[in-house]
Motif scaffolding. Structure first.
Motif, PDB file in Angstrom:
ATOM      1  N   SER A  48     -26.101  61.725  39.759  1.00  8.55           N
ATOM      2  CA  SER A  48     -24.806  61.062  39.677  1.00  8.55           C
ATOM      3  C   SER A  48     -23.707  62.122  39.731  1.00  8.55           C
ATOM      4  CB  SER A  48     -24.694  60.263  38.381  1.00  8.55           C
ATOM      5  OG  SER A  48     -23.451  59.614  38.330  1.00  8.55           O
ATOM      6  N   PRO A  49     -22.784  62.002  40.680  1.00  7.15           N
ATOM      7  CA  PRO A  49     -21.718  63.007  40.798  1.00  7.15           C
ATOM      8  C   PRO A  49     -20.527  62.715  39.873  1.00  7.15           C
ATOM      9  CG  PRO A  49     -21.648  61.506  42.661  1.00  7.15           C
ATOM     10  CD  PRO A  49     -22.804  61.080  41.798  1.00  7.15           C
ATOM     11  N   SER A  50     -20.825  62.373  38.608  1.00  9.04           N
ATOM     12  CA  SER A  50     -19.757  62.013  37.669  1.00  9.04           C
ATOM     13  C   SER A  50     -18.756  63.144  37.458  1.00  9.04           C
ATOM     14  CB  SER A  50     -20.353  61.617  36.316  1.00  9.04           C
ATOM     15  OG  SER A  50     -21.057  60.416  36.438  1.00  9.04           O
ATOM     16  N   PHE A  51     -19.222  64.377  37.490  1.00  9.21           N
ATOM     17  CA  PHE A  51     -18.315  65.501  37.253  1.00  9.21           C
ATOM     18  C   PHE A  51     -17.869  66.170  38.539  1.00  9.21           C
ATOM     19  CE2 PHE A  51     -20.577  64.945  33.263  1.00  9.21           C
ATOM     20  CZ  PHE A  51     -19.502  64.850  32.392  1.00  9.21           C
ATOM     21  N   THR A  52     -18.748  66.204  39.551  1.00 13.30           N
ATOM     22  CA  THR A  52     -18.367  66.823  40.821  1.00 13.30           C
ATOM     23  C   THR A  52     -17.610  65.841  41.706  1.00 13.30           C
ATOM     24  OG1 THR A  52     -20.496  66.223  41.782  1.00 13.30           O
ATOM     25  CG2 THR A  52     -20.300  68.441  40.845  1.00 13.30           C
ATOM     26  N   LEU A  53     -17.725  64.547  41.427  1.00 13.88           N
ATOM     27  CA  LEU A  53     -17.073  63.440  42.125  1.00 13.88           C
ATOM     28  C   LEU A  53     -17.689  63.120  43.479  1.00 13.88           C
ATOM     29  CD1 LEU A  53     -13.298  64.077  41.313  1.00 13.88           C
ATOM     30  CD2 LEU A  53     -14.973  62.750  40.014  1.00 13.88           C
ATOM     31  N   VAL A  54     -18.001  64.150  44.301  1.00 12.14           N
ATOM     32  CA  VAL A  54     -18.580  63.920  45.628  1.00 12.14           C
ATOM     33  C   VAL A  54     -19.744  64.887  45.836  1.00 12.14           C
ATOM     34  CG1 VAL A  54     -18.191  63.904  48.126  1.00 12.14           C
ATOM     35  CG2 VAL A  54     -16.318  63.300  46.582  1.00 12.14           C
ATOM     36  N   ASN A  55     -20.902  64.334  46.186  1.00 15.75           N
ATOM     37  CA  ASN A  55     -22.046  65.158  46.549  1.00 15.75           C
ATOM     38  C   ASN A  55     -22.446  64.814  47.980  1.00 15.75           C
ATOM     39  OD1 ASN A  55     -22.218  66.333  44.013  1.00 15.75           O
ATOM     40  ND2 ASN A  55     -23.842  64.990  43.299  1.00 15.75           N
ATOM     41  N   PRO A  56     -22.274  65.751  48.914  1.00 18.43           N
ATOM     42  CA  PRO A  56     -22.776  65.510  50.276  1.00 18.43           C
ATOM     43  C   PRO A  56     -24.249  65.914  50.365  1.00 18.43           C
ATOM     44  CG  PRO A  56     -21.444  67.500  50.212  1.00 18.43           C
ATOM     45  CD  PRO A  56     -21.473  66.950  48.818  1.00 18.43           C
ATOM     46  N   HIS A  57     -25.034  65.154  51.116  1.00 15.95           N
ATOM     47  CA  HIS A  57     -26.458  65.437  51.306  1.00 15.95           C
ATOM     48  C   HIS A  57     -26.769  65.310  52.793  1.00 15.95           C
ATOM     49  CE1 HIS A  57     -27.224  65.115  46.977  1.00 15.95           C
ATOM     50  NE2 HIS A  57     -26.476  64.030  46.991  1.00 15.95           N
ATOM     51  N   ASN A  58     -27.461  66.310  53.331  1.00 20.30           N
ATOM     52  CA  ASN A  58     -27.849  66.272  54.741  1.00 20.30           C
ATOM     53  C   ASN A  58     -29.259  65.743  54.893  1.00 20.30           C
ATOM     54  OD1 ASN A  58     -25.568  67.406  56.191  1.00 20.30           O
ATOM     55  ND2 ASN A  58     -25.982  69.251  55.009  1.00 20.30           N
ATOM     56  N   GLY A  59     -29.407  64.765  55.773  1.00 21.86           N
ATOM     57  CA  GLY A  59     -30.705  64.192  56.100  1.00 21.86           C
ATOM     58  C   GLY A  59     -30.634  63.659  57.516  1.00 21.86           C
ATOM     59  N   ARG A  60     -31.356  62.579  57.781  1.00 22.68           N
ATOM     60  CA  ARG A  60     -31.272  61.918  59.097  1.00 22.68           C
ATOM     61  C   ARG A  60     -29.816  61.584  59.404  1.00 22.68           C
ATOM     62  NH1 ARG A  60     -31.268  56.441  60.224  1.00 22.68           N
ATOM     63  NH2 ARG A  60     -32.036  55.833  58.175  1.00 22.68           N
ATOM     64  N   LEU A  61     -29.072  61.227  58.382  1.00 23.40           N
ATOM     65  CA  LEU A  61     -27.622  61.016  58.449  1.00 23.40           C
ATOM     66  C   LEU A  61     -27.004  61.772  57.283  1.00 23.40           C
ATOM     67  CD1 LEU A  61     -27.712  57.123  58.906  1.00 23.40           C
ATOM     68  CD2 LEU A  61     -27.177  58.786  60.696  1.00 23.40           C
ATOM     69  N   LEU A  62     -25.754  62.175  57.427  1.00 26.78           N
ATOM     70  CA  LEU A  62     -25.035  62.793  56.326  1.00 26.78           C
ATOM     71  C   LEU A  62     -24.693  61.699  55.320  1.00 26.78           C
ATOM     72  CD1 LEU A  62     -23.566  65.165  54.952  1.00 26.78           C
ATOM     73  CD2 LEU A  62     -21.598  64.675  56.428  1.00 26.78           C
ATOM     74  N   LEU A  63     -25.010  61.935  54.058  1.00 31.19           N
ATOM     75  CA  LEU A  63     -24.732  60.974  52.988  1.00 31.19           C
ATOM     76  C   LEU A  63     -23.700  61.577  52.047  1.00 31.19           C
ATOM     77  CD1 LEU A  63     -25.353  58.475  51.178  1.00 31.19           C
ATOM     78  CD2 LEU A  63     -27.191  59.837  50.159  1.00 31.19           C
ATOM     79  N   TYR A  64     -22.594  60.853  51.855  1.00 38.28           N
ATOM     80  CA  TYR A  64     -21.612  61.212  50.836  1.00 38.28           C
ATOM     81  C   TYR A  64     -21.837  60.288  49.651  1.00 38.28           C
ATOM     82  CZ  TYR A  64     -18.873  63.887  54.238  1.00 38.28           C
ATOM     83  OH  TYR A  64     -18.447  64.802  55.167  1.00 38.28           O
ATOM     84  N   HIS A  65     -22.210  60.858  48.513  1.00 37.11           N
ATOM     85  CA  HIS A  65     -22.427  60.095  47.284  1.00 37.11           C
ATOM     86  C   HIS A  65     -21.227  60.385  46.380  1.00 37.11           C
ATOM     87  CE1 HIS A  65     -25.184  59.401  43.539  1.00 37.11           C
ATOM     88  NE2 HIS A  65     -24.347  58.390  43.736  1.00 37.11           N
ATOM     89  N   ILE A  66     -20.433  59.351  46.130  1.00 37.37           N
ATOM     90  CA  ILE A  66     -19.170  59.490  45.406  1.00 37.37           C
ATOM     91  C   ILE A  66     -19.251  58.684  44.111  1.00 37.37           C
ATOM     92  CG2 ILE A  66     -16.684  59.026  45.503  1.00 37.37           C
ATOM     93  CD1 ILE A  66     -16.947  59.226  48.599  1.00 37.37           C
ATOM     94  N   ASP A  67     -18.731  59.253  43.027  1.00 38.74           N
ATOM     95  CA  ASP A  67     -18.696  58.559  41.739  1.00 38.74           C
ATOM     96  C   ASP A  67     -17.264  58.607  41.210  1.00 38.74           C
ATOM     97  OD1 ASP A  67     -18.841  57.852  38.995  1.00 38.74           O
ATOM     98  OD2 ASP A  67     -20.923  58.487  38.914  1.00 38.74           O
ATOM     99  N   LEU A  68     -16.655  57.426  41.025  1.00 38.18           N
ATOM    100  CA  LEU A  68     -15.259  57.340  40.587  1.00 38.18           C
ATOM    101  C   LEU A  68     -15.130  57.032  39.100  1.00 38.18           C
ATOM    102  CD1 LEU A  68     -13.802  55.296  43.587  1.00 38.18           C
ATOM    103  CD2 LEU A  68     -13.926  57.781  43.304  1.00 38.18           C
ATOM    104  N   TYR A  69     -16.232  57.074  38.352  1.00 36.30           N
ATOM    105  CA  TYR A  69     -16.230  56.649  36.951  1.00 36.30           C
ATOM    106  C   TYR A  69     -15.164  57.352  36.112  1.00 36.30           C
ATOM    107  CZ  TYR A  69     -17.827  55.746  32.208  1.00 36.30           C
ATOM    108  OH  TYR A  69     -17.892  55.386  30.892  1.00 36.30           O
ATOM    109  N   ARG A  70     -14.996  58.627  36.297  1.00 36.93           N
ATOM    110  CA  ARG A  70     -14.086  59.399  35.449  1.00 36.93           C
ATOM    111  C   ARG A  70     -12.641  59.423  35.953  1.00 36.93           C
ATOM    112  NH1 ARG A  70     -17.000  61.336  31.632  1.00 36.93           N
ATOM    113  NH2 ARG A  70     -19.174  61.787  31.921  1.00 36.93           N
TER     114      ARG A  70
END
Length: 153
Positions: free
Chosen positions: A67-89
């Motif tokens: 969970s990117p609660s503190f970093t806010l955005v975690n990009p991950h490279n795979g078959r497609l680029l995935l941006y995992h964003i958490d706006l909780y904070r």
């Protein structure tokens, strides 16, 4: 909405983390790039576990997905680029979108963007063809997962 647009709703019940992960994998296999997935649900509902399943289907090591609660955005490279964003904070509204550079992220039409706590975006303008995933239930109870997508004919 024009006459050629329909909203498709799928429902699932998950009794544990494995079932939530498996549902994420099935969803991830459907992704072709350009999808925006908005996740809504209480703390402990399994949002990040669903993202881990999606990431796995995209060829991303699930152990790298947190969970990117503190970093806010975690990009991950795979078959497609995935941006995992958490706006909780973050505060609600456009400031949340600006804090994670959402305008720039959304310009990548080949990436998949998953936003946890997406309701914090408030009235931020998003494309109409987003996936809305709502998870209810937490603790020991089963999760009810609703997935709404728009289909264009």
């Amino acid at each position: 909405m024009n006459a050629a647009t329909t909203i498709s709703t799928r429902e699932a019940i998950s009794h544990n983390e494995v079932e939530t992960f498996d549902l994420g994998e099935r969803l991830g296999r459907e992704l072709t790039g350009g999808e925006i997935i908005l996740l809504d649900g209480p703390l402990g509902a399994g949002k990040t576990m669903l993202v881990k399943g999606i990431a796995s289907a995209l060829g991303i090591d699930q152990e790298e997905v947190t969970s990117p609660s503190f970093t806010l955005v975690n990009p991950h490279n795979g078959r497609l680029l995935l941006y995992h964003i958490d706006l909780y904070r973050l505060d609600e509204g456009a400031t949340a979108a600006h804090a994670v550079d959402l305008d720039d992220i959304l310009t990548d039409e080949k990436a998949v963007v998953i936003i946890e706590w997406a309701e914090r975006l408030g009235h931020y303008p998003l494309p109409e063809d987003v996936w809305r995933v709502s998870i209810s239930g937490d603790g020991d109870e089963a999760r009810h997962i609703s997935i709404k997508t728009r289909n264009y004919a």
